[in-house]
Design an enzyme around this catalytic site. Sequence first.
Site, PDB file in Angstrom:
ATOM      1  N   ILE A  17       0.845  -1.206   0.000  1.00 32.99           N
ATOM      2  CA  ILE A  17       0.000   0.000   0.000  1.00 32.99           C
ATOM      3  C   ILE A  17       0.874   1.248   0.000  1.00 32.99           C
ATOM      4  O   ILE A  17       0.629   2.210  -0.748  1.00 32.99           O
ATOM      5  CB  ILE A  17      -0.949   0.010   1.230  1.00 32.99           C
ATOM      6  CG1 ILE A  17      -1.913  -1.178   1.180  1.00 32.99           C
ATOM      7  CG2 ILE A  17      -1.741   1.329   1.284  1.00 32.99           C
ATOM      8  CD1 ILE A  17      -2.800  -1.327   2.418  1.00 32.99           C
ATOM      9  N   LEU A  20      12.451  -2.494   5.354  1.00 36.10           N
ATOM     10  CA  LEU A  20      12.447  -3.557   4.330  1.00 36.10           C
ATOM     11  C   LEU A  20      12.135  -4.930   4.936  1.00 36.10           C
ATOM     12  O   LEU A  20      12.529  -5.963   4.402  1.00 36.10           O
ATOM     13  CB  LEU A  20      13.771  -3.579   3.542  1.00 36.10           C
ATOM     14  CG  LEU A  20      14.141  -2.236   2.895  1.00 36.10           C
ATOM     15  CD1 LEU A  20      15.468  -2.346   2.145  1.00 36.10           C
ATOM     16  CD2 LEU A  20      13.041  -1.756   1.933  1.00 36.10           C
ATOM     17  N   GLY A  48       8.827  -5.053   2.819  1.00 37.85           N
ATOM     18  CA  GLY A  48       8.829  -4.223   1.610  1.00 37.85           C
ATOM     19  C   GLY A  48      10.083  -4.465   0.801  1.00 37.85           C
ATOM     20  O   GLY A  48      10.958  -5.232   1.191  1.00 37.85           O
ATOM     21  N   TYR A  87      -2.250  -8.933  16.398  1.00 39.01           N
ATOM     22  CA  TYR A  87      -2.205  -7.917  15.340  1.00 39.01           C
ATOM     23  C   TYR A  87      -3.339  -6.912  15.518  1.00 39.01           C
ATOM     24  O   TYR A  87      -3.127  -5.692  15.470  1.00 39.01           O
ATOM     25  CB  TYR A  87      -2.307  -8.599  13.967  1.00 39.01           C
ATOM     26  CG  TYR A  87      -2.546  -7.640  12.824  1.00 39.01           C
ATOM     27  CD1 TYR A  87      -1.517  -6.819  12.355  1.00 39.01           C
ATOM     28  CD2 TYR A  87      -3.799  -7.543  12.206  1.00 39.01           C
ATOM     29  CE1 TYR A  87      -1.735  -5.922  11.315  1.00 39.01           C
ATOM     30  CE2 TYR A  87      -4.017  -6.656  11.172  1.00 39.01           C
ATOM     31  CZ  TYR A  87      -2.988  -5.849  10.726  1.00 39.01           C
ATOM     32  OH  TYR A  87      -3.211  -4.967   9.691  1.00 39.01           O
ATOM     33  N   ASN A 102      -9.043  -5.625   3.740  1.00 36.96           N
ATOM     34  CA  ASN A 102      -8.494  -6.496   2.672  1.00 36.96           C
ATOM     35  C   ASN A 102      -8.182  -5.777   1.373  1.00 36.96           C
ATOM     36  O   ASN A 102      -8.924  -5.879   0.390  1.00 36.96           O
ATOM     37  CB  ASN A 102      -9.449  -7.665   2.391  1.00 36.96           C
ATOM     38  CG  ASN A 102      -9.393  -8.682   3.500  1.00 36.96           C
ATOM     39  OD1 ASN A 102      -9.965  -8.445   4.566  1.00 36.96           O
ATOM     40  ND2 ASN A 102      -8.669  -9.758   3.299  1.00 36.96           N
ATOM     41  N   VAL A 111      -4.792 -13.493   0.442  1.00 34.55           N
ATOM     42  CA  VAL A 111      -5.514 -14.547  -0.280  1.00 34.55           C
ATOM     43  C   VAL A 111      -5.558 -14.299  -1.794  1.00 34.55           C
ATOM     44  O   VAL A 111      -5.426 -15.257  -2.582  1.00 34.55           O
ATOM     45  CB  VAL A 111      -6.933 -14.734   0.319  1.00 34.55           C
ATOM     46  CG1 VAL A 111      -7.791 -13.490   0.146  1.00 34.55           C
ATOM     47  CG2 VAL A 111      -7.619 -15.940  -0.265  1.00 34.55           C
ATOM     48  N   ARG A 168      -8.196 -20.628  10.171  1.00 40.91           N
ATOM     49  CA  ARG A 168      -7.001 -20.141  10.880  1.00 40.91           C
ATOM     50  C   ARG A 168      -7.406 -19.439  12.169  1.00 40.91           C
ATOM     51  O   ARG A 168      -8.374 -18.667  12.183  1.00 40.91           O
ATOM     52  CB  ARG A 168      -6.227 -19.150   9.997  1.00 40.91           C
ATOM     53  CG  ARG A 168      -5.565 -19.805   8.827  1.00 40.91           C
ATOM     54  CD  ARG A 168      -4.678 -18.849   8.107  1.00 40.91           C
ATOM     55  NE  ARG A 168      -5.366 -17.613   7.726  1.00 40.91           N
ATOM     56  CZ  ARG A 168      -4.855 -16.699   6.923  1.00 40.91           C
ATOM     57  NH1 ARG A 168      -3.653 -16.866   6.436  1.00 40.91           N
ATOM     58  NH2 ARG A 168      -5.520 -15.611   6.607  1.00 40.91           N
TER      59      ARG A 168
HETATM   60  N1  LIG Z   1      -3.119  -5.100   2.904  1.00 34.88           N
HETATM   61  C1  LIG Z   1      -4.241  -5.121   3.599  1.00 34.88           C
HETATM   62  O1  LIG Z   1      -5.208  -5.758   3.216  1.00 34.88           O
HETATM   63  C2  LIG Z   1      -4.361  -4.322   4.876  1.00 34.88           C
HETATM   64  C3  LIG Z   1      -5.583  -4.395   5.566  1.00 34.88           C
HETATM   65  C4  LIG Z   1      -5.724  -3.676   6.742  1.00 34.88           C
HETATM   66  C5  LIG Z   1      -4.684  -2.895   7.199  1.00 34.88           C
HETATM   67  N2  LIG Z   1      -3.496  -2.877   6.509  1.00 34.88           N
HETATM   68  C6  LIG Z   1      -2.429  -2.040   7.041  1.00 34.88           C
HETATM   69  O2  LIG Z   1      -1.895  -1.272   5.975  1.00 34.88           O
HETATM   70  C7  LIG Z   1      -0.498  -1.085   6.163  1.00 34.88           C
HETATM   71  C8  LIG Z   1       0.270  -1.517   4.927  1.00 34.88           C
HETATM   72  O3  LIG Z   1       0.038  -2.889   4.692  1.00 34.88           O
HETATM   73  P1  LIG Z   1       0.587  -3.622   3.393  1.00 34.88           P
HETATM   74  O4  LIG Z   1      -0.439  -4.603   2.980  1.00 34.88           O
HETATM   75  O5  LIG Z   1       1.078  -2.622   2.417  1.00 34.88           O
HETATM   76  O6  LIG Z   1       1.786  -4.449   4.017  1.00 34.88           O
HETATM   77  P2  LIG Z   1       3.324  -4.536   3.586  1.00 34.88           P
HETATM   78  O7  LIG Z   1       3.907  -5.595   4.455  1.00 34.88           O
HETATM   79  O8  LIG Z   1       3.471  -4.655   2.109  1.00 34.88           O
HETATM   80  O9  LIG Z   1       3.863  -3.095   3.995  1.00 34.88           O
HETATM   81  C9  LIG Z   1       4.325  -2.784   5.270  1.00 34.88           C
HETATM   82  C10 LIG Z   1       5.624  -2.033   5.101  1.00 34.88           C
HETATM   83  O10 LIG Z   1       6.087  -1.641   6.394  1.00 34.88           O
HETATM   84  C11 LIG Z   1       7.462  -1.946   6.485  1.00 34.88           C
HETATM   85  N3  LIG Z   1       7.784  -2.167   7.897  1.00 34.88           N
HETATM   86  C12 LIG Z   1       7.395  -3.180   8.699  1.00 34.88           C
HETATM   87  N4  LIG Z   1       7.893  -3.018   9.939  1.00 34.88           N
HETATM   88  C13 LIG Z   1       8.584  -1.856   9.907  1.00 34.88           C
HETATM   89  C14 LIG Z   1       9.324  -1.136  10.879  1.00 34.88           C
HETATM   90  N5  LIG Z   1       9.451  -1.593  12.146  1.00 34.88           N
HETATM   91  N6  LIG Z   1       9.900   0.015  10.517  1.00 34.88           N
HETATM   92  C15 LIG Z   1       9.808   0.490   9.248  1.00 34.88           C
HETATM   93  N7  LIG Z   1       9.124  -0.154   8.272  1.00 34.88           N
HETATM   94  C16 LIG Z   1       8.517  -1.324   8.624  1.00 34.88           C
HETATM   95  C17 LIG Z   1       7.654  -3.182   5.640  1.00 34.88           C
HETATM   96  O11 LIG Z   1       9.005  -3.393   5.231  1.00 34.88           O
HETATM   97  C18 LIG Z   1       6.725  -2.884   4.473  1.00 34.88           C
HETATM   98  O12 LIG Z   1       7.393  -2.153   3.464  1.00 34.88           O
HETATM   99  C19 LIG Z   1      -0.135  -1.831   7.436  1.00 34.88           C
HETATM  100  O13 LIG Z   1      -0.160  -0.912   8.515  1.00 34.88           O
HETATM  101  C20 LIG Z   1      -1.257  -2.823   7.600  1.00 34.88           C
HETATM  102  O14 LIG Z   1      -1.437  -3.196   8.943  1.00 34.88           O
HETATM  103  C21 LIG Z   1      -3.310  -3.561   5.361  1.00 34.88           C
END
Ligand SMILES: NC(=O)c1ccc[n+]([C@@H]2O[C@H](COP(=O)([O-])OP(=O)(O)OC[C@H]3O[C@@H](n4cnc5c(N)ncnc54)[C@H](O)[C@@H]3O)[C@@H](O)[C@H]2O)c1
Length: 306
Positions: free
Chosen positions: A12, A33, A36, A139, A168, A183, A268
């Site tokens: 995101i 990273l 990411g 979480y 999601n 998923v 799960r």
């Molecule tokens: N993807 C979804 O469906 C979804 C749904 C609800 C909430 N979210 C929230 O949206 C956000 C982004 O999710 P995403 O799907 O892009 O996940 P993602 O894992 O692709 O992105 C998370 C990013 O945060 C970085 N990161 C993790 N821990 C870190 C730290 N301690 N310091 C610095 N960087 C750190 C990771 O390297 C990664 O680049 C998150 O906060 C997640 O909880 C996502």
Amino acid sequence: MNVLVTGGAGFIGSNLVDALLARGDSVRILDDLFSGSKENVDPAAELVVGSVADEKLVHEVADGCEVVFHIAAHRAVPRSVENPLGTDLANVHGTLAVLVAARDAGARRVVSASSSSVYGGAEQLPTPESAPLIPRSPYAVSKLAGEQYCRVFAELFGLETVSLRYFNVYGPRQRPDSAYAAVIPLFIDALTSGKRPTVHGDGRQSRDFTFVTDAVVGTLAAADAPGAACAGRAYNIAPGYSHSLLDLLEILGRLIGVKPDPVFTDPRPGDVRLAQADPSAATRDLGFSCSVGFEDGLRRTVEWLA
Ligand SMILES: NC(=O)c1ccc[n+]([C@@H]2O[C@H](COP(=O)([O-])OP(=O)(O)OC[C@H]3O[C@@H](n4cnc5c(N)ncnc54)[C@H](O)[C@@H]3O)[C@@H](O)[C@H]2O)c1
């Protein structure tokens, strides 16, 4: 405008960075990273590799930023069940460190990524923000703690915080090749490589799937909306329609041109059964609504993964 995006190398976050650069903002990213990747990052953005839990570093990178988009987190429910301390450090301590740094830097606003998991499987569908918050995994607890810290920083320090409960999110840059992959990329990967997709439970569990560009539009809206309407609050960011995993498989099978033959396993721990947002508060206060239809979003995701 100078902005900081934590987690800007992730799924995101990197899509958000692209939109910020396209509108002319100057973007700094803080990402360790963990999940990411550098390949996601447009070289026009400044990437600082490090953790949001590193208070000194967060202060340095927040300096001079008007808006902080706090997207970084350890994202997966099962990972948090296996390693709650790691999730807490990144998501709870990390969010607090970002808020303190944003306050000290004189930032105008912090937009922080929360999650629909804070509802813990609400009985009321579609679910408004006023529904009971009963997190059912470490979480989800971490995301609710982050929201509460955001609200308290708005009340105590006048920092304009807005928490976004994403539901999601899917789309380009969401990868299938991690132990905790989501998923949609997992199903697409299975169906395009002749494998049987795995369904945890009976497949009738449903989700309010949100295409990533819609999540980005909602995130930008949360940065731009008048503070009087939204500061200290949390909003659902989703289309407001839900689809079961069996529906999802049927549509993907049609788009890819195969007949899905899933393997069903136990549900799960920590997963919720039904999720459907009521996004009307975000429409009212942020002027936000989703515009990408489910089948269109899935087609674009299949094309990207191909
Ligand atoms: N993807 C979804 O469906 C979804 C749904 C609800 C909430 N979210 C929230 O949206 C956000 C982004 O999710 P995403 O799907 O892009 O996940 P993602 O894992 O692709 O992105 C998370 C990013 O945060 C970085 N990161 C993790 N821990 C870190 C730290 N301690 N310091 C610095 N960087 C750190 C990771 O390297 C990664 O680049 C998150 O906060 C997640 O909880 C996502």
